[in-house]
Design a protein around this motif. Structure first.
Motif, short mmCIF file in Angstrom:
data_model
loop_
_atom_site.label_atom_id
_atom_site.label_comp_id
_atom_site.label_asym_id
_atom_site.label_seq_id
_atom_site.Cartn_x
_atom_site.Cartn_y
_atom_site.Cartn_z
N VAL A 145 0.86 -1.19 0.00
CA VAL A 145 0.00 0.00 0.00
C VAL A 145 0.89 1.23 0.00
N VAL A 146 0.81 2.02 -1.05
CA VAL A 146 1.48 3.31 -1.11
C VAL A 146 0.42 4.38 -1.37
N HIS A 161 -6.60 5.44 -6.03
CA HIS A 161 -6.40 6.67 -5.26
C HIS A 161 -4.93 7.09 -5.30
N ALA A 162 -4.03 6.13 -5.10
CA ALA A 162 -2.61 6.42 -5.10
C ALA A 162 -2.15 6.92 -6.46
N LYS A 163 -2.63 6.28 -7.53
CA LYS A 163 -2.26 6.70 -8.87
C LYS A 163 -2.80 8.10 -9.16
N SER A 164 -3.97 8.43 -8.63
CA SER A 164 -4.51 9.78 -8.81
C SER A 164 -3.64 10.80 -8.09
N ALA A 222 -7.50 5.46 5.53
CA ALA A 222 -7.42 4.05 5.18
C ALA A 222 -6.08 3.72 4.51
N LEU A 223 -5.65 4.56 3.58
CA LEU A 223 -4.38 4.33 2.90
C LEU A 223 -3.21 4.35 3.88
N ASP A 238 -1.42 -3.77 4.35
CA ASP A 238 -1.37 -4.39 3.03
C ASP A 238 -2.70 -4.14 2.32
N ARG A 239 -2.76 -4.56 1.06
CA ARG A 239 -3.96 -4.28 0.28
C ARG A 239 -5.21 -4.99 0.79
N PRO A 240 -5.14 -6.26 1.25
CA PRO A 240 -6.35 -6.86 1.83
C PRO A 240 -6.93 -6.05 2.99
#
Length: 200
Positions: free
Chosen positions: A68-69, A84-87, A182-183, A188-190
């Motif tokens: 998670v980044v 969200h991260a890519k945005s 949340a991020l 981790d992603r789960p």
């Protein structure tokens, strides 16, 4: 869809913050390289930056990456992230070259029909334009074909109201607090999937 500016004026949509850290050296280096590739033209730069984030930073759910980044510089360094991260990364690259950029959100139905999720994308306003244009750098795959367009939207996910999906019209200058919490708090992603808000 008519977009609603959250804050008067454009300065808030050019600002750096914890997630959109466009003063970071890696963001600046990346912006410099993309700016050179676009020959210093703002519209061409926006197209190149969009394609760079969409195509060279895989969506972590597509690639199976559990990391998670969320900070733009970390997204560019790790070359992974959810929508969200890519945005955040695309917003940082655009703001680094003086293009006002907002964060936008959609409430979408889960693929398995069990509920909803909150999807992140951006809106930009090119210099000399009075119009905001939403763009979705999520990353393409079979059934998803997001393209950079100024004449009309071609997002990753057209909203289906009959499934309770919603286009949120607000232009956020900073990440929504629920999304950012949340991020930042997920190991981790789960875990992230369990804690991301499903609505605004």
């Amino acid at each position: 869809m008519e977009l609603i500016q959250e804050h008067p004026g454009l300065a808030r949509y050019l600002a750096a913050d914890e997630a959109i850290d466009h003063g970071h050296p890696l963001v600046q280096e990346t912006a410099d390289a993309l700016w050179a590739a676009a020959d210093g033209d703002a519209e061409a730069y926006a197209r190149v930056a969009f394609a760079f984030v969409r195509d060279t930073v895989p969506h972590s759910a597509d690639s199976g990456d559990l990391r998670v980044v969320w900070r733009a510089s970390d997204v560019l360094a790790a070359r992974t992230g959810i929508c969200h991260a890519k945005s955040h990364a695309l917003a940082a690259l655009l703001r680094a070259r003086g293009i006002p950029t907002a964060l936008c959100y959609q409430r979408l139905a889960e693929d398995d029909g069990t509920g909803h999720l909150l999807h992140g994308l951006i809106a930009l306003r090119l210099p000399g334009s009075a119009r905001w244009s939403r763009q979705d750098p999520r990353g393409n795959k079979p059934g998803v074909d997001a393209q950079f367009r100024l004449d009309r939207e071609q997002l990753a996910f057209p909203v289906r109201p009959e499934l309770g999906e919603v286009d949120h019209p607000v232009l956020y200058a900073a990440p929504h607090p629920g999304v950012l919490t949340a991020l930042r708090g997920s190991a981790d992603r789960p875990e992230l999937w369990r804690t991301l808000p499903t609505a605004l």
